[in-house]
Design a protein around this motif. Structure first.
Motif, short mmCIF file in Angstrom:
data_model
loop_
_atom_site.label_atom_id
_atom_site.label_comp_id
_atom_site.label_asym_id
_atom_site.label_seq_id
_atom_site.Cartn_x
_atom_site.Cartn_y
_atom_site.Cartn_z
N LEU A 93 -7.04 -1.23 33.75
CA LEU A 93 -6.48 0.09 34.05
C LEU A 93 -7.07 1.13 33.09
CD1 LEU A 93 -4.53 2.01 35.47
CD2 LEU A 93 -2.72 1.20 33.94
N LYS A 94 -7.17 0.78 31.83
CA LYS A 94 -7.73 1.69 30.83
C LYS A 94 -9.17 2.06 31.19
CE LYS A 94 -8.58 2.09 25.84
NZ LYS A 94 -8.46 1.39 24.53
N LEU A 95 -9.96 1.08 31.61
CA LEU A 95 -11.35 1.33 31.98
C LEU A 95 -11.45 2.28 33.16
CD1 LEU A 95 -14.35 0.67 31.55
CD2 LEU A 95 -14.06 -1.29 33.07
N SER A 96 -10.58 2.10 34.15
CA SER A 96 -10.60 2.98 35.33
C SER A 96 -10.24 4.41 34.94
CB SER A 96 -9.66 2.46 36.41
OG SER A 96 -8.31 2.57 36.01
N LEU A 97 -9.34 4.56 34.00
CA LEU A 97 -8.97 5.90 33.52
C LEU A 97 -10.13 6.52 32.73
CD1 LEU A 97 -5.32 5.15 32.37
CD2 LEU A 97 -5.99 6.55 34.33
N GLN A 98 -10.83 5.72 31.97
CA GLN A 98 -11.98 6.22 31.22
C GLN A 98 -13.07 6.71 32.16
OE1 GLN A 98 -12.87 2.71 28.88
NE2 GLN A 98 -11.76 3.47 27.08
N LYS A 99 -13.27 6.00 33.27
CA LYS A 99 -14.30 6.38 34.23
C LYS A 99 -13.97 7.69 34.94
CE LYS A 99 -16.14 1.76 35.13
NZ LYS A 99 -16.31 0.67 36.11
N SER A 100 -12.71 8.10 34.88
CA SER A 100 -12.33 9.37 35.49
C SER A 100 -12.78 10.55 34.65
CB SER A 100 -10.80 9.44 35.67
OG SER A 100 -10.16 9.68 34.43
N GLY A 101 -13.20 10.28 33.41
CA GLY A 101 -13.61 11.34 32.51
C GLY A 101 -12.48 11.86 31.64
N ALA A 102 -11.31 11.24 31.74
CA ALA A 102 -10.16 11.69 30.95
C ALA A 102 -10.39 11.47 29.46
CB ALA A 102 -8.91 10.94 31.40
N ALA A 103 -9.86 12.37 28.65
CA ALA A 103 -9.98 12.28 27.19
C ALA A 103 -9.12 11.13 26.67
CB ALA A 103 -9.55 13.59 26.55
N PRO A 104 -9.45 10.58 25.49
CA PRO A 104 -8.69 9.46 24.92
C PRO A 104 -7.19 9.71 24.82
CG PRO A 104 -10.73 9.74 23.71
CD PRO A 104 -10.64 10.90 24.67
N ASP A 105 -6.80 10.93 24.43
CA ASP A 105 -5.37 11.24 24.31
C ASP A 105 -4.67 11.17 25.66
OD1 ASP A 105 -5.62 11.57 21.62
OD2 ASP A 105 -5.59 13.77 21.63
N LEU A 106 -5.34 11.67 26.70
CA LEU A 106 -4.76 11.62 28.04
C LEU A 106 -4.66 10.18 28.54
CD1 LEU A 106 -3.69 12.95 30.60
CD2 LEU A 106 -6.06 13.35 31.33
N ILE A 107 -5.67 9.39 28.26
CA ILE A 107 -5.65 7.98 28.66
C ILE A 107 -4.49 7.25 27.98
CG2 ILE A 107 -6.89 5.78 28.49
CD1 ILE A 107 -9.49 7.43 28.77
N LYS A 108 -4.32 7.50 26.68
CA LYS A 108 -3.24 6.87 25.93
C LYS A 108 -1.88 7.27 26.50
CE LYS A 108 -1.51 6.36 21.17
NZ LYS A 108 -1.72 6.75 19.76
N ILE A 123 -0.67 11.43 37.38
CA ILE A 123 -0.78 11.87 35.99
C ILE A 123 -2.10 12.61 35.76
CG2 ILE A 123 -0.96 11.09 33.59
CD1 ILE A 123 0.87 8.70 34.44
N LEU A 124 -3.18 12.05 36.27
CA LEU A 124 -4.50 12.67 36.11
C LEU A 124 -4.57 14.01 36.84
CD1 LEU A 124 -6.84 9.57 36.51
CD2 LEU A 124 -6.33 10.81 34.40
N LYS A 125 -4.00 14.06 38.05
CA LYS A 125 -4.05 15.31 38.83
C LYS A 125 -3.29 16.44 38.13
CE LYS A 125 -3.81 16.93 43.59
NZ LYS A 125 -3.39 18.29 43.28
N LYS A 126 -2.21 16.07 37.47
CA LYS A 126 -1.44 17.08 36.73
C LYS A 126 -2.27 17.66 35.59
CE LYS A 126 3.09 17.76 34.56
NZ LYS A 126 4.36 17.11 34.17
N ALA A 127 -3.13 16.82 34.99
CA ALA A 127 -3.97 17.26 33.88
C ALA A 127 -5.23 17.96 34.37
CB ALA A 127 -4.35 16.07 33.01
N SER A 128 -5.85 17.44 35.43
CA SER A 128 -7.11 18.00 35.93
C SER A 128 -7.42 17.44 37.30
CB SER A 128 -8.26 17.67 34.97
OG SER A 128 -9.52 17.89 35.58
N ASN A 129 -7.69 18.33 38.27
CA ASN A 129 -8.09 17.88 39.60
C ASN A 129 -9.37 17.06 39.53
OD1 ASN A 129 -5.96 19.00 41.07
ND2 ASN A 129 -6.99 20.98 41.25
N GLY A 130 -10.27 17.46 38.62
CA GLY A 130 -11.54 16.76 38.49
C GLY A 130 -11.37 15.31 38.07
N HIS A 131 -10.48 15.05 37.12
CA HIS A 131 -10.21 13.68 36.70
C HIS A 131 -9.64 12.86 37.86
CE1 HIS A 131 -11.18 14.78 32.70
NE2 HIS A 131 -10.02 15.31 32.36
#
Length: 276
Positions: free
Chosen positions: A18-33, A59-67
């Motif tokens: 799950l962590k790897l998939s979040l990293q591939k979205s381009g999300a920053a470490p703090d957002l992933i955590k 969660i990602l959409k709330k932070a950034s549509n791009g992620h």
């Protein structure tokens, strides 16, 4: 904790996956955590991977549509159906970005019968045919019958001369592409028969996901600021890639989007293309 996969298989929850998939979205470490912490709080025994995906996407959409759009990539490929016609065009774009000449949807005569060929490639005077196997269900795999059948078509076509990019050209190689996965038997048979395979995660270092990230070749279906109907209208206009919208934003107006909507879509498109 056990989770239920799309296939119905029950497996242990893998937080690293799950962590790897979040990293591939381009999300920053703090957002992933933060995302991992929120998801783990809501998890329960027997939760489906689809529900986990929905939580992560929200969660990602709330932070950034791009992620969110990049996290949505595999599902976006499934939206290039249901028949897979637009998937074939998308695959042609992947190879065009690697300096291949491409043609799509050809009817070519073989020694015995005529064949519909999804994509034809040319590079360094080598002509290749591509057969695309599109699956609208994520659980579906292309089994060994697929390369066995396509090998017979390739053998019927390669003995004939064709007018493709010029006169009297010969098809000398064959590639099978799927948006999902191949079974191990399919991989073994293809490798033994000299057929190349391309899927979501195969070959390991040059698969569809790698090609998309390397060339910034995200399909418009991953955009979260467009409805499915709007995406279909763009596909009909041959707007296949997100980055094409940045260079040709007029297509967004052509499908009836307001100026404010156009700005929102272009903002997300820019986010996606810069998150490399």
């Amino acid at each position: 904790m056990k989770v239920i996969k799309h296939s119905g298989q029950i497996v242990p929850f893998d937080i690293e996956k799950l962590k790897l998939s979040l990293q591939k979205s381009g999300a920053a470490p703090d957002l992933i955590k933060e995302s991992l912490a929120q998801i783990q709080k809501q998890m329960y025994e027997g939760i489906t991977t689809k529900q986990i995906y929905k939580m992560a996407f929200a969660i990602l959409k709330k932070a950034s549509n791009g992620h969110a759009a990049r996290y949505n990539l595999r599902a976006a490929l499934q939206m290039l159906g249901p028949a897979g016609f637009f998937f074939e065009k998308f695959i042609a774009q992947l190879y065009a970005a690697e300096d291949f000449k491409t043609k799509t949807n050809l009817i070519l005569p073989g020694k015995c019968v005529s064949h519909e060929v999804d994509v034809i490639l040319k590079k360094d005077n080598i002509i290749s045919m591509i057969e695309c196997k599109f699956h609208s269900s994520r659980e579906a795999s292309s089994d060994v019958k697929v390369p066995m059948y396509i090998l017979s078509r390739f053998n019927d076509l390669k003995v004939k001369k064709h007018t493709l990019f010029s006169n009297n050209e010969t098809i000398t190689s064959c590639i099978i592409v799927t948006n999902n996965r191949f079974t191990k038997d399919a991989e073994n048979f293809a490798n033994c028969s000299g057929i190349s395979l391309l899927s979501w995660d195969y070959p390991k270092n040059n698969n569809i996901k790698n090609k998309i990230d390397k060339g910034v070749l995200y399909p418009i279906t991953c955009l979260t600021t467009l409805s499915m109907v709007e995406k279909e209208k763009l596909l009909i206009l041959d707007q296949i890639l997100v980055k094409d919208l940045i260079t040709d934003p007029q297509s967004l107006s052509k499908i009836g989007l307001s100026e404010n909507r156009v700005r929102n879509v272009l903002k997300e498109a820019s986010q996606i293309c810069k998150l490399i």
